[in-house]
Scaffold this active site. Structure first.
Site, PDB file in Angstrom:
ATOM      1  N   ASN A 286       1.118   4.314   7.406  1.00  0.00           N
ATOM      2  CA  ASN A 286       1.782   5.491   7.968  1.00  0.00           C
ATOM      3  C   ASN A 286       0.973   6.753   7.668  1.00  0.00           C
ATOM      4  O   ASN A 286       0.294   6.828   6.647  1.00  0.00           O
ATOM      5  CB  ASN A 286       3.151   5.695   7.317  1.00  0.00           C
TER       6      ASN A 286
ATOM      7  N   ALA B  83       0.779  -8.068  -3.729  1.00  0.00           N
ATOM      8  CA  ALA B  83       1.410  -9.237  -4.362  1.00  0.00           C
ATOM      9  C   ALA B  83       2.837  -8.894  -4.791  1.00  0.00           C
ATOM     10  O   ALA B  83       3.757  -9.708  -4.645  1.00  0.00           O
ATOM     11  CB  ALA B  83       0.576  -9.692  -5.564  1.00  0.00           C
TER      12      ALA B  83
ATOM     13  N   PHE C 293       7.534   9.705   0.607  1.00  0.00           N
ATOM     14  CA  PHE C 293       6.963  10.051   1.922  1.00  0.00           C
ATOM     15  C   PHE C 293       7.821   9.507   3.074  1.00  0.00           C
ATOM     16  O   PHE C 293       8.500  10.265   3.778  1.00  0.00           O
ATOM     17  CB  PHE C 293       5.530   9.506   1.962  1.00  0.00           C
TER      18      PHE C 293
ATOM     19  N   GLY D  64     -11.410  -5.861  -4.393  1.00  0.00           N
ATOM     20  CA  GLY D  64     -10.574  -6.685  -3.511  1.00  0.00           C
ATOM     21  C   GLY D  64     -10.175  -5.979  -2.219  1.00  0.00           C
ATOM     22  O   GLY D  64      -9.150  -6.314  -1.612  1.00  0.00           O
TER      23      GLY D  64
ATOM     24  N   ASP E 213       2.432  -4.425   5.919  1.00  0.00           N
ATOM     25  CA  ASP E 213       1.567  -5.455   6.522  1.00  0.00           C
ATOM     26  C   ASP E 213       0.582  -6.020   5.491  1.00  0.00           C
ATOM     27  O   ASP E 213      -0.034  -7.059   5.726  1.00  0.00           O
ATOM     28  CB  ASP E 213       0.799  -4.887   7.734  1.00  0.00           C
ATOM     29  N   GLU E 214       0.434  -5.335   4.336  1.00  0.00           N
ATOM     30  CA  GLU E 214      -0.581  -5.771   3.360  1.00  0.00           C
ATOM     31  C   GLU E 214      -0.245  -7.140   2.751  1.00  0.00           C
ATOM     32  O   GLU E 214      -1.115  -7.799   2.193  1.00  0.00           O
ATOM     33  CB  GLU E 214      -0.774  -4.707   2.275  1.00  0.00           C
TER      34      GLU E 214
ATOM     35  N   PRO F 260     -14.375  10.971  -1.070  1.00  0.00           N
ATOM     36  CA  PRO F 260     -14.873   9.671  -1.574  1.00  0.00           C
ATOM     37  C   PRO F 260     -14.563   8.515  -0.616  1.00  0.00           C
ATOM     38  O   PRO F 260     -13.437   8.046  -0.535  1.00  0.00           O
ATOM     39  CB  PRO F 260     -14.114   9.501  -2.896  1.00  0.00           C
TER      40      PRO F 260
ATOM     41  N   ALA G  27      12.291   2.398  -2.059  1.00  0.00           N
ATOM     42  CA  ALA G  27      11.726   2.783  -3.365  1.00  0.00           C
ATOM     43  C   ALA G  27      10.694   1.757  -3.799  1.00  0.00           C
ATOM     44  O   ALA G  27      10.947   0.552  -3.770  1.00  0.00           O
ATOM     45  CB  ALA G  27      12.837   2.870  -4.409  1.00  0.00           C
TER      46      ALA G  27
HETATM   47  P1  NAD Z   1       5.983   6.817  -1.861  1.00  0.00           P
HETATM   48  O1  NAD Z   1       5.161   6.375  -3.017  1.00  0.00           O
HETATM   49  O2  NAD Z   1       5.650   8.072  -1.147  1.00  0.00           O
HETATM   50  O3  NAD Z   1       7.522   6.947  -2.315  1.00  0.00           O
HETATM   51  C1  NAD Z   1       8.141   6.028  -3.149  1.00  0.00           C
HETATM   52  C2  NAD Z   1       9.441   6.630  -3.649  1.00  0.00           C
HETATM   53  O4  NAD Z   1      10.087   5.663  -4.496  1.00  0.00           O
HETATM   54  C3  NAD Z   1       9.255   7.896  -4.501  1.00  0.00           C
HETATM   55  O5  NAD Z   1      10.179   8.883  -4.104  1.00  0.00           O
HETATM   56  C4  NAD Z   1       9.538   7.424  -5.923  1.00  0.00           C
HETATM   57  O6  NAD Z   1      10.072   8.437  -6.752  1.00  0.00           O
HETATM   58  C5  NAD Z   1      10.536   6.316  -5.674  1.00  0.00           C
HETATM   59  N1  NAD Z   1      10.557   5.338  -6.769  1.00  0.00           N
HETATM   60  C6  NAD Z   1       9.501   4.715  -7.355  1.00  0.00           C
HETATM   61  N2  NAD Z   1       9.907   3.917  -8.347  1.00  0.00           N
HETATM   62  C7  NAD Z   1      11.263   4.003  -8.383  1.00  0.00           C
HETATM   63  C8  NAD Z   1      12.269   3.402  -9.190  1.00  0.00           C
HETATM   64  N3  NAD Z   1      11.952   2.544 -10.173  1.00  0.00           N
HETATM   65  N4  NAD Z   1      13.565   3.699  -8.948  1.00  0.00           N
HETATM   66  C9  NAD Z   1      13.905   4.562  -7.963  1.00  0.00           C
HETATM   67  N5  NAD Z   1      12.990   5.189  -7.178  1.00  0.00           N
HETATM   68  C10 NAD Z   1      11.690   4.909  -7.382  1.00  0.00           C
HETATM   69  O7  NAD Z   1       6.010   5.574  -0.867  1.00  0.00           O
HETATM   70  P2  NAD Z   1       6.019   5.528   0.726  1.00  0.00           P
HETATM   71  O8  NAD Z   1       4.633   5.598   1.223  1.00  0.00           O
HETATM   72  O9  NAD Z   1       7.041   6.466   1.239  1.00  0.00           O
HETATM   73  O10 NAD Z   1       6.517   4.017   0.945  1.00  0.00           O
HETATM   74  C11 NAD Z   1       7.901   3.722   1.014  1.00  0.00           C
HETATM   75  C12 NAD Z   1       8.067   2.239   1.239  1.00  0.00           C
HETATM   76  O11 NAD Z   1       7.424   1.846   2.445  1.00  0.00           O
HETATM   77  C13 NAD Z   1       7.447   1.370   0.124  1.00  0.00           C
HETATM   78  O12 NAD Z   1       8.302   0.292  -0.101  1.00  0.00           O
HETATM   79  C14 NAD Z   1       6.120   0.915   0.719  1.00  0.00           C
HETATM   80  O13 NAD Z   1       5.744  -0.329   0.183  1.00  0.00           O
HETATM   81  C15 NAD Z   1       6.486   0.806   2.189  1.00  0.00           C
HETATM   82  N6  NAD Z   1       5.365   0.996   3.130  1.00  0.00           N
HETATM   83  C16 NAD Z   1       4.562   2.103   3.043  1.00  0.00           C
HETATM   84  C17 NAD Z   1       3.546   2.286   3.972  1.00  0.00           C
HETATM   85  C18 NAD Z   1       2.665   3.513   3.928  1.00  0.00           C
HETATM   86  O14 NAD Z   1       1.701   3.595   4.696  1.00  0.00           O
HETATM   87  N7  NAD Z   1       2.940   4.515   3.115  1.00  0.00           N
HETATM   88  C19 NAD Z   1       3.323   1.333   4.967  1.00  0.00           C
HETATM   89  C20 NAD Z   1       4.166   0.217   5.028  1.00  0.00           C
HETATM   90  C21 NAD Z   1       5.193   0.065   4.105  1.00  0.00           C
HETATM   91  P1  TYD Z   2      -4.860   4.248   1.461  1.00  0.00           P
HETATM   92  O1  TYD Z   2      -4.409   5.520   2.091  1.00  0.00           O
HETATM   93  O2  TYD Z   2      -4.921   4.168  -0.019  1.00  0.00           O
HETATM   94  O3  TYD Z   2      -3.936   3.086   2.069  1.00  0.00           O
HETATM   95  P2  TYD Z   2      -4.052   1.471   1.926  1.00  0.00           P
HETATM   96  O4  TYD Z   2      -5.008   1.137   0.835  1.00  0.00           O
HETATM   97  O5  TYD Z   2      -2.658   1.095   1.599  1.00  0.00           O
HETATM   98  O6  TYD Z   2      -4.512   0.986   3.280  1.00  0.00           O
HETATM   99  O7  TYD Z   2      -6.309   3.895   2.001  1.00  0.00           O
HETATM  100  C1  TYD Z   2      -6.588   3.752   3.387  1.00  0.00           C
HETATM  101  C2  TYD Z   2      -8.019   3.282   3.518  1.00  0.00           C
HETATM  102  O8  TYD Z   2      -8.902   4.317   3.066  1.00  0.00           O
HETATM  103  C3  TYD Z   2      -8.336   2.058   2.654  1.00  0.00           C
HETATM  104  O9  TYD Z   2      -9.228   1.202   3.368  1.00  0.00           O
HETATM  105  C4  TYD Z   2      -9.032   2.643   1.431  1.00  0.00           C
HETATM  106  C5  TYD Z   2      -9.738   3.874   1.981  1.00  0.00           C
HETATM  107  N1  TYD Z   2      -9.867   5.003   1.041  1.00  0.00           N
HETATM  108  C6  TYD Z   2     -11.119   5.613   0.839  1.00  0.00           C
HETATM  109  O10 TYD Z   2     -12.144   5.187   1.405  1.00  0.00           O
HETATM  110  N2  TYD Z   2     -11.192   6.668  -0.037  1.00  0.00           N
HETATM  111  C7  TYD Z   2     -10.096   7.142  -0.703  1.00  0.00           C
HETATM  112  O11 TYD Z   2     -10.225   8.095  -1.505  1.00  0.00           O
HETATM  113  C8  TYD Z   2      -8.819   6.529  -0.455  1.00  0.00           C
HETATM  114  C9  TYD Z   2      -7.583   7.018  -1.158  1.00  0.00           C
HETATM  115  C10 TYD Z   2      -8.746   5.471   0.430  1.00  0.00           C
END
Ligand code: NAD
Ligand code: TYD
Length: 352
Positions: free
Chosen positions: A188, A160, A13, A291, A133-134, A213, A84
């Site tokens: 995001n 963790a 993403f 949790g 931020d988690e 849900p 990744a």
């Molecule tokens: P995502 O799950 O959409 O994408 C993760 C990507 O990593 C995928 O393309 C997957 O194929 C690749 N990947 C997974 N395991 C791999 C491996 N062993 N080797 C190579 N590639 C591998 O994740 P995202 O939401 O785009 O998040 C990207 C980064 O940003 C992560 O490090 C996440 O912790 C961080 N982040 C995400 C959010 C959010 O809201 N999505 C917020 C803050 C930080």
């Molecule tokens: P999520 O998109 O999984 O992100 P994160 O857990 O990393 O914050 O969830 C965002 C919020 O929405 C979180 O408080 C959990 C809640 N949630 C639901 O209530 N129902 C759902 O089906 C999902 C996926 C998340």
């Protein structure tokens, strides 16, 4: 300056938005997208840049140290933007080992390869680690915010594993002098997010008239940032951030889940020309996530004051853009939700 930048997780993403931004903006950089293509990785996210001369895709697992070292040497990598990861909290509760392996060992393998290839001369090199931020744990319902000084206090196996990887990144800086930057970003949203996460999941379920849900009472609070604003922050920090520093990135945009869900329902119903309130009954309160962190909220003042970054998009505009994108890209949604994911999600939902 010509550079060769390795972006890991570029088929996911956030990574796909970062790859797109860098490939289009920096024609003098070689951008290598390294991704294992897990269930969350999808090359369809990058169709518009795949033929650009400064873009290359390599399918590889970040945990395979020998393969990573070879890629570093072959391509003379001088910058890493590491995204990744396994990224979904619910999956981490079911399968913590995969999270420890990818997020901790995978990061360590990239750090070690960077150190081995760069240690003769760290000038103009950078290992930029994308975190969340988690890692800071949970806030109460008050006015406090996570700052760069907040103590790490992760609660889920996902957070963790991310906290552990952040500690390794810092350890490589303090022990070996590896030039690193870490950023911790809030939730995001936007196009190309895998629909197991709240916003795309709910948009898709409303379209298909399936239950929504809501975990617990829906009172948990998240701070939402449009993904292109995150990618823009990564660009600024990669080029102008201070080596060894941490920056928080957030939207100053807190929403309780239930209020956010109501906005999503209203927007989807309006864009699908449904009757107002038609999808309200899809809301289904289910067993809470184990949790479940109560509240996340980021203070990104440091980033604003030092580097001038601020979120550019109002939430109303961002959510409208996002809902429209998912409704206009049903084939993308249908492709990623078919097969294995459909089976996985059905089991997840049944377990609640
Ligand atoms: P995502 O799950 O959409 O994408 C993760 C990507 O990593 C995928 O393309 C997957 O194929 C690749 N990947 C997974 N395991 C791999 C491996 N062993 N080797 C190579 N590639 C591998 O994740 P995202 O939401 O785009 O998040 C990207 C980064 O940003 C992560 O490090 C996440 O912790 C961080 N982040 C995400 C959010 C959010 O809201 N999505 C917020 C803050 C930080
Ligand atoms: P999520 O998109 O999984 O992100 P994160 O857990 O990393 O914050 O969830 C965002 C919020 O929405 C979180 O408080 C959990 C809640 N949630 C639901 O209530 N129902 C759902 O089906 C999902 C996926 C998340």
């Amino acid at each position: 300056m010509n550079r060769t930048i390795l972006i890991t997780g570029g088929a996911g993403f956030i990574g796909s938005h970062v790859v797109r931004l860098f490939v289009n903006k920096y024609s003098n950089y070689n951008i290598i997208n390294l991704d294992k293509l897990t269930y969350a990785g999808n090359l369809a996210n990058l169709k518009d840049v795949e033929d650009k001369p400064n873009y290359k895709f390599i399918k590889e697992d970040i945990c395979d140290f020998d393969a990573i070292l070879k890629i570093f040497r072959q391509h003379a990598i001088d910058g890493v933007i590491h995204l990744a990861a396994e990224s979904h909290v619910d999956r981490s509760i079911k399968d913590p080992f995969t999270f420890a392996k990818t997020n901790v060992i995978g990061t360590l393998s990239l750090l070690q390869a960077s150190k081995q290839c760069w240690e003769d001369n760290f000038d103009e090199k950078l290992f930029y680690h994308i975190s969340t931020d988690e890692v800071y744990g949970a806030l109460k319902f008050d006015n406090t915010l996570f700052t760069e000084q907040t103590k790490y206090d992760p609660h889920s196996p996902y957070s963790a594993s991310k906290a552990s990887s952040d500690h390794f990144v810092r350890a490589f800086h303090d022990t070996y002098g590896l030039p690193v930057i870490i950023t911790n970003c809030s939730n995001n949203y936007g196009p190309y997010q895998f629909p197991e996460k709240l916003i795309p999941l709910f948009i898709n379920n409303i379209r298909r008239k399936k239950p929504l849900p809501v975990y617990g009472k829906g009172e948990n609070v998240r701070d939402w940032l449009f993904v292109e604003d995150h990618a823009r922050a990564i660009d600024i920090i990669f080029h102008r951030g201070k080596t060894g520093d941490t920056y928080n990135i957030g939207g100053f945009n807190e929403w309780s889940n239930i209020d956010l869900i109501k906005v999503i329902i209203k927007t989807v119903d309006r864009l699908l020309c449904n009757k107002e309130g038609e999808s309200d009954d899809l809301i289904t309160y289910v067993t809470d996530r184990a949790g479940h962190d109560l509240r996340y909220a980021i203070d990104s003042t440091k980033l604003k004051e030092e580097l001038g970054w601020e979120p550019s998009l109002q939430f109303e505009e961002g959510i409208e853009k996002t809902v429209r994108w998912y409704l206009d890209n049903q084939k993308w949604m249908d492709d990623v939700t078919s097969g294995e994911y459909e089976k996985y999600y059905t089991t997840m939902y049944r377990d609640r």
